[in-house]
Write an enzyme that holds these catalytic residues in place. Structure first.
Site, PDB file in Angstrom:
ATOM      1  N   ASN A 244       6.681  12.303  -4.845  1.00 52.56           N
ATOM      2  CA  ASN A 244       5.953  11.019  -5.000  1.00 52.56           C
ATOM      3  C   ASN A 244       6.800  10.219  -5.982  1.00 52.56           C
ATOM      4  O   ASN A 244       7.006  10.670  -7.113  1.00 52.56           O
ATOM      5  CB  ASN A 244       4.595  11.354  -5.596  1.00 52.56           C
ATOM      6  CG  ASN A 244       3.466  10.404  -5.319  1.00 52.56           C
ATOM      7  OD1 ASN A 244       2.441  10.535  -5.949  1.00 52.56           O
ATOM      8  ND2 ASN A 244       3.611   9.465  -4.413  1.00 52.56           N
TER       9      ASN A 244
ATOM     10  N   ASN B  64       0.248   0.487  -6.469  1.00 50.82           N
ATOM     11  CA  ASN B  64       0.729   1.088  -5.218  1.00 50.82           C
ATOM     12  C   ASN B  64       1.853   0.224  -4.645  1.00 50.82           C
ATOM     13  O   ASN B  64       2.032  -0.925  -5.051  1.00 50.82           O
ATOM     14  CB  ASN B  64      -0.422   1.142  -4.199  1.00 50.82           C
ATOM     15  CG  ASN B  64      -1.471   2.161  -4.569  1.00 50.82           C
ATOM     16  OD1 ASN B  64      -1.172   3.311  -4.857  1.00 50.82           O
ATOM     17  ND2 ASN B  64      -2.729   1.717  -4.593  1.00 50.82           N
TER      18      ASN B  64
ATOM     19  N   CYS C 150      -2.839   7.840 -11.437  1.00 52.13           N
ATOM     20  CA  CYS C 150      -1.862   8.462 -10.546  1.00 52.13           C
ATOM     21  C   CYS C 150      -1.386   9.739 -11.221  1.00 52.13           C
ATOM     22  O   CYS C 150      -0.774   9.668 -12.293  1.00 52.13           O
ATOM     23  CB  CYS C 150      -0.694   7.495 -10.318  1.00 52.13           C
ATOM     24  SG  CYS C 150       0.595   8.209  -9.296  1.00 52.13           S
ATOM     25  N   GLY C 151      -1.691  10.876 -10.618  1.00 46.19           N
ATOM     26  CA  GLY C 151      -1.392  12.168 -11.248  1.00 46.19           C
ATOM     27  C   GLY C 151       0.101  12.465 -11.303  1.00 46.19           C
ATOM     28  O   GLY C 151       0.654  12.791 -12.356  1.00 46.19           O
ATOM     29  N   ASN C 152       0.794  12.302 -10.169  1.00 42.18           N
ATOM     30  CA  ASN C 152       2.253  12.496 -10.194  1.00 42.18           C
ATOM     31  C   ASN C 152       2.897  11.403 -11.056  1.00 42.18           C
ATOM     32  O   ASN C 152       3.857  11.652 -11.791  1.00 42.18           O
ATOM     33  CB  ASN C 152       2.818  12.408  -8.771  1.00 42.18           C
ATOM     34  CG  ASN C 152       2.466  13.629  -7.941  1.00 42.18           C
ATOM     35  OD1 ASN C 152       2.504  14.754  -8.426  1.00 42.18           O
ATOM     36  ND2 ASN C 152       2.090  13.407  -6.692  1.00 42.18           N
TER      37      ASN C 152
ATOM     38  N   ASN D 189      -8.064   7.190  -0.614  1.00 44.35           N
ATOM     39  CA  ASN D 189      -6.959   8.144  -0.418  1.00 44.35           C
ATOM     40  C   ASN D 189      -7.470   9.301   0.439  1.00 44.35           C
ATOM     41  O   ASN D 189      -8.609   9.768   0.220  1.00 44.35           O
ATOM     42  CB  ASN D 189      -6.487   8.689  -1.775  1.00 44.35           C
ATOM     43  CG  ASN D 189      -5.919   7.597  -2.663  1.00 44.35           C
ATOM     44  OD1 ASN D 189      -4.817   7.100  -2.429  1.00 44.35           O
ATOM     45  ND2 ASN D 189      -6.679   7.201  -3.696  1.00 44.35           N
TER      46      ASN D 189
ATOM     47  N   GLU E 159      -2.022   8.067   1.430  1.00 46.26           N
ATOM     48  CA  GLU E 159      -2.477   7.390   0.215  1.00 46.26           C
ATOM     49  C   GLU E 159      -2.901   5.935   0.462  1.00 46.26           C
ATOM     50  O   GLU E 159      -2.221   5.199   1.178  1.00 46.26           O
ATOM     51  CB  GLU E 159      -1.350   7.360  -0.821  1.00 46.26           C
ATOM     52  CG  GLU E 159      -1.352   8.570  -1.725  1.00 46.26           C
ATOM     53  CD  GLU E 159      -0.529   8.316  -2.958  1.00 46.26           C
ATOM     54  OE1 GLU E 159      -0.719   7.266  -3.600  1.00 46.26           O
ATOM     55  OE2 GLU E 159       0.321   9.180  -3.238  1.00 46.26           O
ATOM     56  N   ARG E 160      -4.010   5.585  -0.197  1.00 52.30           N
ATOM     57  CA  ARG E 160      -4.456   4.185  -0.202  1.00 52.30           C
ATOM     58  C   ARG E 160      -3.316   3.308  -0.726  1.00 52.30           C
ATOM     59  O   ARG E 160      -2.733   3.618  -1.760  1.00 52.30           O
ATOM     60  CB  ARG E 160      -5.670   4.054  -1.120  1.00 52.30           C
ATOM     61  CG  ARG E 160      -6.124   2.639  -1.379  1.00 52.30           C
ATOM     62  CD  ARG E 160      -7.424   2.566  -2.114  1.00 52.30           C
ATOM     63  NE  ARG E 160      -7.386   3.172  -3.430  1.00 52.30           N
ATOM     64  CZ  ARG E 160      -8.443   3.178  -4.239  1.00 52.30           C
ATOM     65  NH1 ARG E 160      -9.589   2.655  -3.840  1.00 52.30           N
ATOM     66  NH2 ARG E 160      -8.377   3.725  -5.432  1.00 52.30           N
TER      67      ARG E 160
ATOM     68  N   CYS F  37       0.445  13.986  -3.652  1.00 57.00           N
ATOM     69  CA  CYS F  37      -0.501  13.142  -4.411  1.00 57.00           C
ATOM     70  C   CYS F  37      -1.162  14.042  -5.447  1.00 57.00           C
ATOM     71  O   CYS F  37      -1.844  15.010  -5.069  1.00 57.00           O
ATOM     72  CB  CYS F  37      -1.537  12.545  -3.456  1.00 57.00           C
ATOM     73  SG  CYS F  37      -2.709  11.472  -4.298  1.00 57.00           S
ATOM     74  N   GLY F  38      -0.939  13.745  -6.717  1.00 61.25           N
ATOM     75  CA  GLY F  38      -1.414  14.627  -7.786  1.00 61.25           C
ATOM     76  C   GLY F  38      -2.935  14.641  -7.881  1.00 61.25           C
ATOM     77  O   GLY F  38      -3.559  15.703  -7.859  1.00 61.25           O
TER      78      GLY F  38
HETATM   79  N1  LIG Z   1      -0.033   9.213  -5.974  1.00 58.12           N
HETATM   80  C1  LIG Z   1      -1.120   9.253  -6.930  1.00 58.12           C
HETATM   81  C2  LIG Z   1      -2.421   8.710  -6.436  1.00 58.12           C
HETATM   82  C3  LIG Z   1      -2.347   7.246  -6.329  1.00 58.12           C
HETATM   83  C4  LIG Z   1      -3.672   6.718  -5.961  1.00 58.12           C
HETATM   84  C5  LIG Z   1      -3.538   5.368  -5.322  1.00 58.12           C
HETATM   85  N2  LIG Z   1      -2.909   5.451  -4.018  1.00 58.12           N
HETATM   86  C6  LIG Z   1      -4.885   4.703  -5.183  1.00 58.12           C
HETATM   87  O1  LIG Z   1      -4.939   3.585  -4.672  1.00 58.12           O
HETATM   88  O2  LIG Z   1      -5.896   5.289  -5.610  1.00 58.12           O
HETATM   89  C7  LIG Z   1      -1.290  10.623  -7.534  1.00 58.12           C
HETATM   90  O3  LIG Z   1      -0.293  11.347  -7.585  1.00 58.12           O
HETATM   91  O4  LIG Z   1      -2.412  10.932  -7.994  1.00 58.12           O
END
Ligand SMILES: N[C@H](CCC[C@H](N)C(=O)O)C(=O)O
Length: 284
Positions: free
Chosen positions: A12, A63, A72-74, A196, A214-215, A223-224
């Site tokens: 990611n 995003n 966003c976890g990652n 998501n 992912e949203r 996606c973390g």
């Molecule tokens: N890639 C992210 C999540 C992003 C969330 C985003 N896409 C949203 O609109 O909520 C993760 O690693 O947690």
């Protein structure tokens, strides 16, 4: 020219700018431009480091379509590496302000460069907010329900783990058209702010496989928060233990459900540094 660094956490990938040193306007438009895989640098998201009144630093996350996301976890692992390696913070344990609350991060480092990060992402929320999920039945939670789209039934659970996630448990991930069904569910009328979508296969009591649509991005290699959401649901439904390894296309994340919150541990890697040359206004 805008100085940037590009990172990834299990595939990611993110562009990071220093908003403490420079002022950035039109951040949504900047995210769309820098994240573009052909006309820009290319990434799933963009983060800007900002000053915080309540934590060591603040993470602004966008995003690739320019939409703002609460967490966003990652991304926060990469963000934590960026602020440590660039000496914006001088400790391996610090707090990051996000729209989903204050997250506690803990870095492990090699030769003074962070390489793995653990985060306490707080607790998951299962209650459905009407502005996030529109249901024609009056239920407070949506766990292990049948969700039908294009006459295809899916086992779905909805929760907030930093941001809004749908977890769909399937027998065999390889048989699912993630792009097709992920898009249909992400943009379904039940989710006015989109969602998501994490397709999840249970391997055994301690291991699951997750592929995320992912949203605001589309299919990603990881996606973390989605991996954490999936691990929470598979454990809640009795399929796995409270500590789960999540295999994502870009690597593996470890999720531990502790009293104090949901902990995620995983890598954060610097890909490159550079200068972004703003496209001419009449280009994309
Ligand atoms: N890639 C992210 C999540 C992003 C969330 C985003 N896409 C949203 O609109 O909520 C993760 O690693 O947690």
């Amino acid at each position: 020219m805008l100085y940037f660094e590009k990172y990834h956490g299990t595939g990611n990938d993110f562009i990071i700018f220093n908003g403490i040193e420079n002022k950035y306007n039109n951040k949504m438009e900047l995210a769309q431009k820098v994240c573009h895989r052909n006309f820009g640098i290319g990434a799933d998201g963009m983060m800007i480091v900002e000053k915080s009144e309540v934590a060591h630093v603040k993470m602004d996350f966008y995003n690739s379509d320019g939409s703002l996301a609460p967490m966003c976890g990652n991304g926060i692992r990469c963000f934590a590496k960026y602020v440590f390696d660039n000496k914006i913070v001088d400790s391996t344990d610090f707090k990051v302000e996000t729209l989903a609350g204050i997250m506690k991060v803990k870095l492990t480092h090699l030769e003074n460069k962070a390489n793995s990060v653990s985060i306490n992402m707080g607790k998951p929320y299962f209650n459905l907010e009407p502005q996030d999920v529109i249901l024609d039945v009056d239920i407070k939670e949506y766990i292990n329900q049948i969700f039908t789209v294009e006459n295809q039934n899916f086992n779905m659970s909805i929760l907030t783990m930093g941001t809004l996630h749908a977890v769909i448990i399937v027998e065999n991930l390889e048989q699912i058209d993630i792009g097709h069904y992920g898009k249909l569910i992400e943009t379904h009328s039940m989710f006015p702010k989109r969602i998501n979508v994490n397709f999840t296969e249970i391997l055994d009591k301690e291991n699951i496989k997750v592929k995320t649509y992912e949203r605001g991005v589309g299919k990603t290699l990881s996606c973390g928060t989605g991996s954490a959401a999936a691990a929470i649901i598979t454990s809640l439904l009795g399929h796995t233990t409270r500590n789960v390894n999540v295999q994502v296309p870009g690597g593996t994340l470890t999720i531990e459900q502790k009293q104090k919150g949901i902990y995620m541990t995983g890598p954060a890697q610097l890909i490159c540094r550079g200068e972004y040359n703003h496209p001419h206004p009449n280009q994309l």
